[in-house]
Design a protein around this motif. Structure first.
Motif, mmCIF file in Angstrom:
data_model
loop_
_atom_site.group_PDB
_atom_site.id
_atom_site.type_symbol
_atom_site.label_atom_id
_atom_site.label_comp_id
_atom_site.label_asym_id
_atom_site.label_seq_id
_atom_site.Cartn_x
_atom_site.Cartn_y
_atom_site.Cartn_z
ATOM 1 N N LEU A 97 0.854 -1.189 0.000
ATOM 2 C CA LEU A 97 0.000 0.000 0.000
ATOM 3 C C LEU A 97 0.885 1.233 0.000
ATOM 4 N N THR A 118 -3.500 0.710 -9.175
ATOM 5 C CA THR A 118 -3.912 -0.338 -8.242
ATOM 6 C C THR A 118 -4.330 -1.593 -8.995
ATOM 7 N N GLN A 123 -0.074 -7.805 -4.786
ATOM 8 C CA GLN A 123 -1.051 -6.718 -4.796
ATOM 9 C C GLN A 123 -0.356 -5.372 -4.639
ATOM 10 N N THR A 154 -1.560 -1.432 -4.126
ATOM 11 C CA THR A 154 -2.689 -0.546 -3.856
ATOM 12 C C THR A 154 -2.171 0.876 -3.670
ATOM 13 N N SER A 183 -3.307 4.629 -2.772
ATOM 14 C CA SER A 183 -4.388 5.422 -2.195
ATOM 15 C C SER A 183 -4.282 6.873 -2.657
#
Length: 128
Positions: free
Chosen positions: A11, A91, A123, A125, A127
């Motif tokens: 993230l 993402t 993954q 991601t 934001s």
């Protein structure tokens, strides 16, 4: 047994950076082109970047040109994808894939059908 293992996802805030790694085993790494692909929920898989077996030829999707850099270290059987200036639209689950280069050629492809072996994905991601 051929194995491709992706790592480095996570993230990150928009504008940040990540470096993905694709570690390979079970085949002669120097003979294989490596591609990076991504798939976001509800979207088709997209070819992001690729690098030829020698590293002399690369490809980038328009959506990542100028922000992502692919490289390989054949001594470590690893391909890297440096991702800078990340955007929320980056993402996705990122996959690496391998394809043996035809003798006498040194290229790669952004098309998933060109690749024989795939990793499990990592993954990413971003934001906002």
């Amino acid at each position: 047994e051929v194995q491709l293992v992706e790592s480095g996802g996570g993230l990150v805030q928009a504008g940040g950076s990540l470096r993905l790694s694709c570690s390979a085993s079970g085949f002669t790494f120097d003979d294989y082109a490596i591609g990076w692909f991504r798939q976001a929920p509800g979207k088709e898989r997209e070819g992001v970047s690729c690098i030829s077996s020698s590293g002399g030829s690369t490809y980038y999707a328009d959506s990542v040109k100028g922000r992502f850099t692919i490289s390989r270290d054949n001594a470590k059987n690893t391909v890297y994808l440096q991702m800078n200036s990340l955007k929320p639209e980056d993402t996705a689950v990122y996959y690496c894939a391998a394809s043996q280069a035809a003798e006498g050629t040194d290229g790669c492809s952004g098309s998933g059908g060109w690749y024989a072996y795939w990793g499990q994905g990592t993954q990413v991601t971003v934001s906002s």
